[in-house]
Design an enzyme around this catalytic site. Sequence first.
Site, PDB file in Angstrom:
ATOM      1  N   GLU A  52     -19.074  61.427  -0.479  1.00 22.97           N
ATOM      2  CA  GLU A  52     -19.676  60.115  -0.243  1.00 22.97           C
ATOM      3  C   GLU A  52     -18.669  58.999  -0.484  1.00 22.97           C
ATOM      4  O   GLU A  52     -17.726  59.144  -1.267  1.00 22.97           O
ATOM      5  CB  GLU A  52     -20.917  59.923  -1.118  1.00 22.97           C
ATOM      6  CG  GLU A  52     -20.702  60.150  -2.613  1.00 22.97           C
ATOM      7  CD  GLU A  52     -20.989  58.923  -3.454  1.00 22.97           C
ATOM      8  OE1 GLU A  52     -20.715  57.806  -2.959  1.00 22.97           O
ATOM      9  OE2 GLU A  52     -21.460  59.096  -4.594  1.00 22.97           O
TER      10      GLU A  52
ATOM     11  N   ARG B 136     -23.678  61.731 -11.994  1.00 23.72           N
ATOM     12  CA  ARG B 136     -24.122  62.673 -10.971  1.00 23.72           C
ATOM     13  C   ARG B 136     -23.975  62.104  -9.564  1.00 23.72           C
ATOM     14  O   ARG B 136     -24.843  62.266  -8.706  1.00 23.72           O
ATOM     15  CB  ARG B 136     -25.567  63.120 -11.227  1.00 23.72           C
ATOM     16  CG  ARG B 136     -25.778  63.771 -12.580  1.00 23.72           C
ATOM     17  CD  ARG B 136     -27.172  64.331 -12.715  1.00 23.72           C
ATOM     18  NE  ARG B 136     -27.416  65.402 -11.750  1.00 23.72           N
ATOM     19  CZ  ARG B 136     -27.032  66.661 -11.910  1.00 23.72           C
ATOM     20  NH1 ARG B 136     -26.381  67.025 -12.996  1.00 23.72           N
ATOM     21  NH2 ARG B 136     -27.302  67.561 -10.982  1.00 23.72           N
TER      22      ARG B 136
ATOM     23  N   CYS C 151     -12.369  62.839  -0.570  1.00 19.91           N
ATOM     24  CA  CYS C 151     -11.397  63.904  -0.829  1.00 19.91           C
ATOM     25  C   CYS C 151     -10.508  63.634  -2.031  1.00 19.91           C
ATOM     26  O   CYS C 151     -10.285  64.533  -2.854  1.00 19.91           O
ATOM     27  CB  CYS C 151     -10.553  64.178   0.415  1.00 19.91           C
ATOM     28  SG  CYS C 151      -9.497  62.820   0.951  1.00 19.91           S
TER      29      CYS C 151
ATOM     30  N   HIS D 105      -5.873  63.009   3.831  1.00 12.02           N
ATOM     31  CA  HIS D 105      -6.752  64.028   3.277  1.00 12.02           C
ATOM     32  C   HIS D 105      -6.019  64.733   2.142  1.00 12.02           C
ATOM     33  O   HIS D 105      -4.781  64.828   2.147  1.00 12.02           O
ATOM     34  CB  HIS D 105      -7.175  65.027   4.351  1.00 12.02           C
ATOM     35  CG  HIS D 105      -8.154  66.039   3.855  1.00 12.02           C
ATOM     36  ND1 HIS D 105      -9.315  65.694   3.201  1.00 12.02           N
ATOM     37  CD2 HIS D 105      -8.134  67.400   3.887  1.00 12.02           C
ATOM     38  CE1 HIS D 105      -9.969  66.779   2.870  1.00 12.02           C
ATOM     39  NE2 HIS D 105      -9.280  67.834   3.264  1.00 12.02           N
TER      40      HIS D 105
ATOM     41  N   ASP E 153     -10.147  73.396  -0.633  1.00 13.10           N
ATOM     42  CA  ASP E 153     -10.431  72.097  -0.026  1.00 13.10           C
ATOM     43  C   ASP E 153     -11.859  71.694  -0.372  1.00 13.10           C
ATOM     44  O   ASP E 153     -12.773  71.836   0.431  1.00 13.10           O
ATOM     45  CB  ASP E 153     -10.223  72.160   1.490  1.00 13.10           C
ATOM     46  CG  ASP E 153     -10.192  70.778   2.126  1.00 13.10           C
ATOM     47  OD1 ASP E 153     -10.370  69.786   1.392  1.00 13.10           O
ATOM     48  OD2 ASP E 153     -10.004  70.686   3.341  1.00 13.10           O
TER      49      ASP E 153
END
Length: 286
Positions: free
Chosen positions: A52, A77, A82, A120, A137
């Site tokens: 998110e 939580r 990435c 990434h 990943d």
Amino acid sequence: MNTPADPSYRWGSEDLDLDAYLERIGFTGDRTPTVATLRRLVYLHTTTIPFENLEILLGRPILLDVKSLQDKMVRHRRGGYCFENATLFAAVLERLGFGVTGLSGRIFLGEDDRLLPATHAGLRVTAADDDRAWLCDVGFGSGPLEPIALTPSADEFTIGAWRFLLERDTDELGGALWTLHSFSHNGWTRRTFSMNPQYRIDYVVGNHYTSTSSHSPFLTRPVLQRIHPEVHHMLDGTTLITDYPDGTGESRDLERSEVSKVLTEIFDIELDEADNDRLDRVTVGS
């Protein structure tokens, strides 16, 4: 080479509350740095902690120090994208005794060969009971749900029911370049990973671009993902996309009033009233 004394070369695991992290993802059992432990950690992290970008849209910075990451992703939580997922997971693996090296990744969408920036983050991991290196990943949003051995193969393989293909190539200077192909209702997409080591400071640089550049899609709309063995969910703006391992999928546009419910029920994210109001204003027209 020997690990330099400068702590910037490591992943900050001394600041990690390991017990709290393992409780967050539901991990119990053996904590030795074996391949079996690695598989379980990757599975639980990817299925528990969602992808998110909401903090960017809520006007807050994305912080990559371990204390901030565990405060957000463990204690509150929440999820992350990435750079957040990879950094937190690297600290966990380092604390448990795995060998961890950061990797830089580049994503290609469908058949489009346009060169996008290498924004990434993945990890190369070694275990105590196996000579192979593993690609982990945990921050892509759609898996894989297990580590993948960095062993070239021309054959497609599945993790659960999800389809993948891993290829080894070389970059322009002859260095190793690994390409992971994954299949969804959009067809095959691919991400490439250079074997040039990345450190926390490198992730800070990439994170700055991703969270602040006008060219980053994460500044324009909510992007959330959650992967399970049988289904992958994605919220792109106000469009909820459901993807299945056989390549089928469906999507529907949400009413603005539905977004907070979807965040809770599908992505396990509960925002307070003020943040829901802020996000509602951002999603108008997205």
